[in-house]
Design an enzyme around this catalytic site. Structure first.
Site, short mmCIF file in Angstrom:
data_model
loop_
_atom_site.label_atom_id
_atom_site.label_comp_id
_atom_site.label_asym_id
_atom_site.label_seq_id
_atom_site.Cartn_x
_atom_site.Cartn_y
_atom_site.Cartn_z
N GLU A 87 30.69 9.90 58.81
CA GLU A 87 31.14 10.68 59.87
C GLU A 87 32.06 12.08 59.52
OE1 GLU A 87 33.62 8.70 62.70
OE2 GLU A 87 33.42 10.31 64.14
N GLU A 121 32.91 8.38 73.20
CA GLU A 121 34.18 8.19 72.41
C GLU A 121 35.17 9.28 73.04
OE1 GLU A 121 34.09 9.16 68.19
OE2 GLU A 121 35.20 7.26 67.68
#
Ligand SMILES: O=C(O)C(=O)CO
Length: 254
Positions: free
Chosen positions: A143, A240
Site C-alpha cells: 500500500e 476505510e
C-alpha cells in the site's frame, strides 16, 4: 461492487469482538482488519475469540494487515525496519494461519516509517510473507500512504509501490489501491484505475478531504465504482473511513 467494513477504523465505539456482528447488522457480509493485537502472536485464546466473533457474525474476513507495529502511536509497518523485522517475521505464520482459517485471501504488509528503513530487508520480508501466503492461496498487498498524514512513510505513490512489487517478483504480490491516500497525493485515481486495475489486489476507499464516507468530500465515487467495474476489478472494496455517530453507511442507499 462488493464492499467490506474495516473494523479497525469503523464501528470503533464497540469492543473489537462486537464489531463483526455490528457490521453484519449494518448489512455487510465481509470485513477487514488491521492486525488488532499488541503483539505479533497474541496466543491461541485471543485468536480463537476473534475467529469465533467473525464466524458467529456470519461475515467473511476478506482483508487482514500483518502486524504493523503500534499504529495508534504512528507506526506504519515493520517490513523495512531493522528494529521491527523480527517482529514482522514472528507474525507471518500467525497471521497467515489466522487468515487461512477464515478463508481470507488478502494480507496487507505495510513498509514501515523511516528514517533508517532498509529496502533490501523489505524485499526479503515481502518474499517471505508472499511465500507463506501462497500456502493458503492468498495475495500479499503493498500500500502507498499519503505523506501529509504519514510524513515518514517512504511508499507514497502507486509508482513506488509498483516498483517494489516488481522487485519482489512473486505472482501473489499485488497493489492495495487505497484511493483516499492516492487522491491526497494528487494521483488521478480514475486514470490509475483504467490503466492498472489488473494490478489491484485490493481497494480501499474514503473521501478526500477529510477521510470520511463517500459524499463527505469531493471524490467522484459513483464514477470511480463504475470505472472499477468496467476495468474488471472483482475484489472487495474496503470502507476505510472515519465516521462518528449514526449514518456511517447511509451513502450506500443514495
Ligand atoms: O494507516 C493507514 O492510513 C492505512 O490506510 C493502513 O492500512
Amino acid at each position: 461492487m462488493k464492499f467490506d467494513v474495516n473494523l479497525s477504523i469503523l464501528l470503533t465505539d464497540l469492543p473489537l469482538l462486537e464489531r463483526p456482528a455490528a457490521a453484519a447488522k449494518a448489512g455487510f457480509d465481509a470485513v477487514e482488519l488491521w492486525w488488532p493485537f499488541p503483539a505479533p502472536d497474541p496466543g491461541a485464546a485471543d485468536l480463537a475469540a476473534l475467529r469465533q466473533a467473525i464466524e458467529d457474525a456470519g461475515v467473511r474476513l476478506v482483508g487482514l494487515n500483518f502486524d504493523a507495529g503500534d499504529m495508534a502511536a504512528g507506526e506504519r509497518g515493520l517490513l523495512a525496519r531493522p528494529d521491527g523485522s523480527d517482529r514482522f517475521r514472528a507474525n507471518i505464520d500467525v497471521a497467515v494461519r489466522f487468515a487461512g482459517e477464515l478463508g481470507c485471501g488478502v494480507l496487507n504488509a505495510l513498509y514501515g516509517n523511516g528514517p533508517g528503513t532498509d529496502h533490501a530487508l523489505a524485499v526479503d520480508n515481502l518474499r517471505r510473507a508472499a511465500d507463506a501466503a501462497a500456502g493458503i492461496g492468498a495475495t500479499v498487498v503493498v500500500e502507498a500512504l499519503n505523506s501529509h498524514e504519514n510524513p515518514h512513510y517512504p511508499i507514497t505513490s502507486s509508482q513506488a509501490a509498483f516498483e517494489l512489487i516488481d522487485e519482489v517478483d512473486r505472482d501473489n504480490v499485488a497493489f492495495l489501491a487505497d484511493l483516499y491516500h492516492l487522491n491526497r497525493m494528487g494521483e488521478d485515481v480514475l486514470a490509475l484505475t483504467d490503466r492498472h486495475a489488473a494490478r489491484f489486489g485490493h481497494v480501499q476507499i474514503a473521501d478526500d478531504p477529510g477521510r470520511g464516507r463517500p459524499g463527505s468530500g469531493r471524490m467522484p465515487y459513483a464514477e470511480i465504482f463504475a470505472r472499477l467495474e468496467a476495468a474488471g476489478y472483482h475484489g472487495h472494496v474496503g470502507l476505510e473511513y472515519r465516521h462518528e455517530g449514526p449514518g456511517a453507511f447511509d451513502w450506500r442507499q443514495t
